[in-house]
Every structure is written in C-alpha cells, then in structure tokens.
Write a protein that holds these residues in place. Structure first.
Motif, PDB file in Angstrom:
ATOM      1  N   LYS A 119      -8.807  12.205  -3.548  1.00 10.36           N
ATOM      2  CA  LYS A 119      -7.504  11.626  -3.214  1.00 10.36           C
ATOM      3  C   LYS A 119      -7.423  11.442  -1.704  1.00 10.36           C
ATOM      4  CE  LYS A 119      -5.251  13.907  -7.146  1.00 10.36           C
ATOM      5  NZ  LYS A 119      -4.215  14.883  -7.591  1.00 10.36           N
TER       6      LYS A 119
ATOM      7  N   ARG B  11       0.824  -1.206   0.000  1.00  5.40           N
ATOM      8  CA  ARG B  11       0.000   0.000   0.000  1.00  5.40           C
ATOM      9  C   ARG B  11       0.866   1.266   0.000  1.00  5.40           C
ATOM     10  NH1 ARG B  11      -4.113   0.144   4.806  1.00  5.40           N
ATOM     11  NH2 ARG B  11      -4.235  -2.039   4.120  1.00  5.40           N
TER      12      ARG B  11
ATOM     13  N   ASP C 160       3.656   6.029  -5.446  1.00  7.26           N
ATOM     14  CA  ASP C 160       3.556   6.109  -6.907  1.00  7.26           C
ATOM     15  C   ASP C 160       2.434   7.058  -7.322  1.00  7.26           C
ATOM     16  OD1 ASP C 160       5.643   4.341  -7.248  1.00  7.26           O
ATOM     17  OD2 ASP C 160       4.347   2.579  -7.490  1.00  7.26           O
ATOM     18  N   LYS C 161       1.340   7.031  -6.574  1.00  8.56           N
ATOM     19  CA  LYS C 161       0.168   7.837  -6.924  1.00  8.56           C
ATOM     20  C   LYS C 161       0.350   9.307  -6.570  1.00  8.56           C
ATOM     21  CE  LYS C 161      -4.864   7.957  -6.254  1.00  8.56           C
ATOM     22  NZ  LYS C 161      -6.033   7.280  -5.603  1.00  8.56           N
ATOM     23  N   TYR C 162       1.000   9.568  -5.411  1.00 10.79           N
ATOM     24  CA  TYR C 162       1.043  10.935  -4.894  1.00 10.79           C
ATOM     25  C   TYR C 162       2.445  11.555  -4.903  1.00 10.79           C
ATOM     26  CZ  TYR C 162      -3.632   9.749  -3.219  1.00 10.79           C
ATOM     27  OH  TYR C 162      -4.943   9.369  -3.150  1.00 10.79           O
TER      28      TYR C 162
ATOM     29  N   ALA D 283       2.165   1.898  -3.484  1.00 13.43           N
ATOM     30  CA  ALA D 283       1.098   2.411  -4.345  1.00 13.43           C
ATOM     31  C   ALA D 283       0.799   3.875  -4.022  1.00 13.43           C
ATOM     32  CB  ALA D 283      -0.160   1.558  -4.174  1.00 13.43           C
ATOM     33  N   PHE D 284       0.821   4.205  -2.728  1.00 16.41           N
ATOM     34  CA  PHE D 284       0.598   5.588  -2.291  1.00 16.41           C
ATOM     35  C   PHE D 284       1.666   6.505  -2.872  1.00 16.41           C
ATOM     36  CE2 PHE D 284       2.005   8.866   0.691  1.00 16.41           C
ATOM     37  CZ  PHE D 284       0.840   9.612   0.864  1.00 16.41           C
TER      38      PHE D 284
ATOM     39  N   GLU E 152       2.671  15.259  -5.853  1.00 16.44           N
ATOM     40  CA  GLU E 152       1.838  16.239  -5.145  1.00 16.44           C
ATOM     41  C   GLU E 152       2.709  17.204  -4.347  1.00 16.44           C
ATOM     42  OE1 GLU E 152      -1.326  16.608  -5.475  1.00 16.44           O
ATOM     43  OE2 GLU E 152      -1.935  14.729  -6.436  1.00 16.44           O
TER      44      GLU E 152
ATOM     45  N   GLU F  78      -6.126   8.803   1.422  1.00 11.20           N
ATOM     46  CA  GLU F  78      -5.409   7.627   1.922  1.00 11.20           C
ATOM     47  C   GLU F  78      -5.831   7.400   3.362  1.00 11.20           C
ATOM     48  OE1 GLU F  78      -2.726   4.348   1.769  1.00 11.20           O
ATOM     49  OE2 GLU F  78      -3.540   5.637   0.189  1.00 11.20           O
TER      50      GLU F  78
END
Length: 322
Positions: A265, A175, A181-183, A178-179, A186, A267
């Motif tokens: 968005k 997790r 990679d996604k953010y 994935a976090f 930002e 988490e």
C-alpha cells in the motif's frame, strides 16, 4: 511589510551583521519553518541556524542568543501562549524579533519588532503564506549577510510556484479520491520524504492525520528508512512517499524501490511529475515543500470526506485545559 526592507533594517542595527537565525513556533507553524532551516543550513557559511518548538526555546534558551540574533516566531492565531512567551523572551534578551500571524490583533505582535500579517485560505497566493514568507526572509538574510549567488533564480521560482500548485491540484484531483476510497478505513500511516520536505512529512503526520483525523501516523526520513524503520514494511501497512526534485531525490528513489518490492500500500506524490522542474535546478529543492503542502491538503480533504470526519473536529484542542 516588505521582506527586503525588514531584513536590511535589522541588519543595519546589528554590530556585525545578523549572526544567528532562530526559527520558533509550535505545530503546523513550526512545520512551515523547516524549509528555511534546511535552506540556511545548506547554503549559509557563517550564519548559525536553530529551529525550536516554542516552549523549549523558552525553557532551554540558546546561550548564543544576542543582539545580533534574529528570532522569527510564527503563530497562526497569534495567541499561542508558548509562542508569545518565546517572542517576549527573545526581545528581553535584545534579539530582533519578527512575528508572523493571520490575526491583526494577536498578542504576538506586542513582542515583534516587525510583523507580517499573512494571507490564508484557498484563494491566497502561496507566496503570501507563512512557509513562503519565512523562506523569503531567510533567503534575504543570506543575501544581505553573506551574498547568495542563486538569489534571482529563487525569486523566479517564487513567481512560478503558485501556478505549478494550481496545475498540480488539477492533476491529483482524481487520485486523491481514489486514495481516500482505498485507504479510508486505515488506522495507521507512515509518511516519508527527505531534504527540505522532511518537515512536511512530519507535519502531515502530526497535523493532518493525528490532529485533524485522529489517526495514528509517523514521519520517516527517506534516508533513515533503511536504518531501522523499514523492518515494519509489509503488504498491509500504508506508506505515503513525497518524492523531491533536487539533490535528495536519490534518497526518495531508493525508498520507493524498496517499497515497490516489499510493501503493498504505497501512495507516491512526486514533485517532478507535478511540474516543479520548471524552477531552476539550483533552487528547486527549496520549493518542494511549498508544493507538497498544498497538494497534501487535497489528500487530507478527500480522506476527511470519505471518513466523515471534518478537518475542524477536535476533542482536546481548545476544549480542555492543557
């Protein structure tokens, strides 16, 4: 150093028992004290609690400070000038001082009646880390001064939390990647939590994101979210919500319901999902932040890797005069 012996020794030296506990530090060390502040304010009937950033303690010393006061000062390196000065000031006013540091040659120790050299690092047991030690000290103060009916449950919880964290780290491994990679691109995060964990929402914002990643971040108490901050909620702004197990979970659940409807968005790091519920319900809320600290360290490590920004990188701290 033995928590039980230290607190009993201090209490025996007071005239009427320990009457105040002041928690004093800076930055991450101050964050480590928030669960203890929450615990004493929640459970104590007579003991007065104060939590201060060290420089404010020095410049705006509480008038209640006296010879029955206990002042706990924490500094990781042990030489933070403001924290050293705070301990010195407390001692000069006759208060009992406990210093916590990772450095056996720390200047802080010169002004500590009692000292705890805590463990640090990936392989340390969390019960020997500062957040847990300070909480144990405050639990012991309450037991000695007023009595604490859930003392045994607390001790059992302290024996379990390290194992819970170990399993939790395994659970969030995929997790966190994935976090990140996604953010990873930002530039702004809002961190929400409640209860004993609000301090770590603040800590993750100012230390992990602002200091260690040079990212804009702010903490929001889950209960305060609906009293102004929720107006910035949109589909583009990232939120991290640390959901507690215990009395304030309802506040986190309310925030989550709104975020799921209006944010894009989000988490969620849920202590219940991570197994904290094996600790007795009477005390479980005080262990949420101990779990969250270790789990969020996994998140910040993953983020640092993706952003190619090592956690140790600084441009001002320890590099320029301030």
């Amino acid at each position: 150093m033995d928590v039980v012996k230290v607190i009993n020794s201090i209490n025996e030296q007071t005239k009427n028992g320990i009457s105040e506990v002041y928690l004093v530090a800076c930055g991450g060390s101050l964050v480590d004290m928030y669960p203890s502040k929450y615990f004493l304010e929640s459970e104590a009937q007579k003991i007065v609690t104060g939590m201060y950033t060290a420089n404010e303690f020095v410049h705006a010393l509480p008038k209640r400070l006296n010879k029955d006061s206990l002042v706990i000062v924490c500094s990781h390196g042990g030489n933070t000038p403001e924290s050293v000065e705070a301990s010195k000031t407390a001692k000069e006013h006759g208060a009992h001082t406990i210093g916590l540091t990772h450095n056996k040659e720390a200047a802080l120790l010169q002004y500590s009646n009692h000292a705890f050299l805590y463990e640090w690092g990936e392989d340390s047991d969390v019960k020997n880390n500062p957040m847990a030690i300070i909480l144990s000290l405050c639990v012991e103060v309450l037991k000695v001064v007023e009595g604490y009916e859930h003392y045994e449950a607390f001790q059992n919880g302290m024996g379990k939390v390290n194992g819970i964290i170990s399993e939790g780290k395994k659970q969030v491994g995929p997790r966190t990647k994935a976090f990140a990679d996604k953010y990873g691109s930002e530039e702004l995060f809002y961190i929400l939590s409640s209860g004993a964990s609000y301090g770590h929402a603040y800590g993750f914002a100012i230390c992990s994101l602002m200091e260690m990643q040079w990212l804009n971040a702010a903490s929001i108490h889950s209960g305060e979210y609906f009293h102004g901050p929720f107006e910035v909620t949109d589909k583009e702004t990232p939120f991290i919500l640390m959901m507690n197990e215990g009395r304030t979970r309802a506040l986190d659940e309310r925030a989550l319901k709104f975020l799921n409807q209006y944010a894009g968005k989000v988490e969620v790091v849920d202590a219940k999902e991570l197994g904290i519920g094996t600790i007795a319900e009477e005390v479980v809320e005080f262990f949420n932040p101990i779990l969250f600290y270790s789990i969020l360290c996994e998140y910040r490590e993953a983020l640092a890797t993706v952003r190619n920004h090592p956690l140790e990188t600084r441009r001002y701290m320890g590099k320029v005069a301030y």
